[in-house]
Write an enzyme that holds these catalytic residues in place. Structure first.
Site, PDB file in Angstrom:
ATOM      1  N   GLY A 180      10.186  -1.553  13.781  1.00 30.99           N
ATOM      2  CA  GLY A 180       9.390  -0.950  14.849  1.00 30.99           C
ATOM      3  C   GLY A 180       9.760   0.486  15.141  1.00 30.99           C
ATOM      4  O   GLY A 180       9.400   1.019  16.194  1.00 30.99           O
ATOM      5  N   LYS A 181      10.460   1.131  14.219  1.00 30.96           N
ATOM      6  CA  LYS A 181      10.907   2.513  14.424  1.00 30.96           C
ATOM      7  C   LYS A 181       9.738   3.463  14.648  1.00 30.96           C
ATOM      8  O   LYS A 181       9.710   4.212  15.626  1.00 30.96           O
ATOM      9  CB  LYS A 181      11.732   2.990  13.218  1.00 30.96           C
ATOM     10  CG  LYS A 181      12.958   2.167  12.918  1.00 30.96           C
ATOM     11  CD  LYS A 181      13.717   2.715  11.715  1.00 30.96           C
ATOM     12  CE  LYS A 181      12.904   2.687  10.430  1.00 30.96           C
ATOM     13  NZ  LYS A 181      12.506   1.301  10.021  1.00 30.96           N
TER      14      LYS A 181
ATOM     15  N   SER B 122      17.463   5.045   7.064  1.00 28.30           N
ATOM     16  CA  SER B 122      18.787   5.695   7.025  1.00 28.30           C
ATOM     17  C   SER B 122      19.906   4.655   7.106  1.00 28.30           C
ATOM     18  O   SER B 122      20.580   4.547   8.130  1.00 28.30           O
ATOM     19  CB  SER B 122      18.920   6.736   8.144  1.00 28.30           C
ATOM     20  OG  SER B 122      18.440   6.276   9.385  1.00 28.30           O
TER      21      SER B 122
ATOM     22  N   GLY C 180      16.856   1.781  11.567  1.00 29.73           N
ATOM     23  CA  GLY C 180      16.740   0.328  11.569  1.00 29.73           C
ATOM     24  C   GLY C 180      16.044  -0.147  10.309  1.00 29.73           C
ATOM     25  O   GLY C 180      15.611   0.659   9.476  1.00 29.73           O
ATOM     26  N   LEU C 181      15.939  -1.435  10.159  1.00 30.13           N
ATOM     27  CA  LEU C 181      15.330  -2.026   8.975  1.00 30.13           C
ATOM     28  C   LEU C 181      13.842  -1.703   8.878  1.00 30.13           C
ATOM     29  O   LEU C 181      13.203  -1.355   9.871  1.00 30.13           O
ATOM     30  CB  LEU C 181      15.512  -3.543   9.006  1.00 30.13           C
ATOM     31  CG  LEU C 181      16.951  -4.072   8.936  1.00 30.13           C
ATOM     32  CD1 LEU C 181      16.967  -5.566   9.241  1.00 30.13           C
ATOM     33  CD2 LEU C 181      17.559  -3.796   7.567  1.00 30.13           C
ATOM     34  N   SER C 182      13.301  -1.835   7.690  1.00 29.32           N
ATOM     35  CA  SER C 182      11.856  -1.734   7.511  1.00 29.32           C
ATOM     36  C   SER C 182      11.182  -2.817   8.352  1.00 29.32           C
ATOM     37  O   SER C 182      11.600  -3.976   8.340  1.00 29.32           O
ATOM     38  CB  SER C 182      11.498  -1.932   6.035  1.00 29.32           C
ATOM     39  OG  SER C 182      10.099  -1.908   5.842  1.00 29.32           O
TER      40      SER C 182
END
EC number: 2.7.1.25
Length: 205
Positions: A36-37, A105, A31-33
């Site tokens: 919340g990954k 990614s 997911g995007l920066s």
């Protein structure tokens, strides 16, 4: 490469998994920066660890302090960064671990390339689909501000595209609901595919 032969270990993945009482798997958070990954993956790892599972979290920032410290942020270097992480994750899964990885990614090709290294069912793609507007509002590292000013080239979501997964096993928008419920959704999925055994669920309540 013709003179390099793979050495078969006397202890295989299945034996290591039996010893640990779990089914090894790689959960790939993309997911995007600011989506919340790392927060989500870290909370899930904590829950699994406290329940007695053997885990490891590979984080996008952390690997650049050692494994990938020689790499920059060109397209080629980003590809190599993920290639290395994919290989390390494969070794960890072979060791019988439940591995969590948190990386932007941005391309489907990169993620599919890593998926292809694993048997069916051992790669779980988790799309952390938090909208760009929310990610930019959070901006915990101040990167979006710099990207908007043109100080960071090829920044995903601003000057470089993010290709959302077409068929991720799980999709979670961290701007909706609370962290605990999101972790439980992940745990429910892992239970359904037998990564987590039912007799250890009580400790996750």
């Amino acid at each position: 490469m013709s003179n390099i032969v793979w050495h078969q270990h006397s202890v295989d993945q299945a034996a290591r998994a039996r010893l640990k009482g779990q089914n090894p798997v790689l959960l790939w958070f993309t997911g995007l920066s600011g989506a919340g990954k790392s927060t989500l993956a870290g909370a899930l790892e904590r829950a699994l660890f406290e329940a007695g599972f053997h885990t490891y979290l590979l984080d996008g920032d952390n690997v650049r302090h050692g494994l990938c410290k020689d790499l920059g942020f060109s397209v080629a270097d980003r590809d190599e960064n993920l290639r290395r992480v994919g290989e390390v994750a494969k070794l960890m899964v072979d060791a019988g671990l439940v591995v969590l990885s948190a990386f932007i990614s941005p391309t489907r090709e990169e993620r599919d390339s890593i998926r292809a290294r694993f048997p069916e069912g051992q790669f779980i793609e988790v799309h952390v689909s938090t909208p760009l507007s929310v990610c930019e509002l959070r901006d915990p590292k101040g990167l979006y501000v710099k990207a908007r000013k043109g100080e960071i080239a090829h920044f995903t979501g601003i000057s470089s595209p993010y290709e959302a997964p077409l068929s991720a096993e799980l999709t979670i928008d961290t701007s909706k609901g609370d962290l605990a419920s999101q972790v439980h959704a992940l745990i429910d999925y892992l239970t359904a595919i037998d990564v987590i055994s039912s007799n250890r669920l009580a400790s996750l309540a």
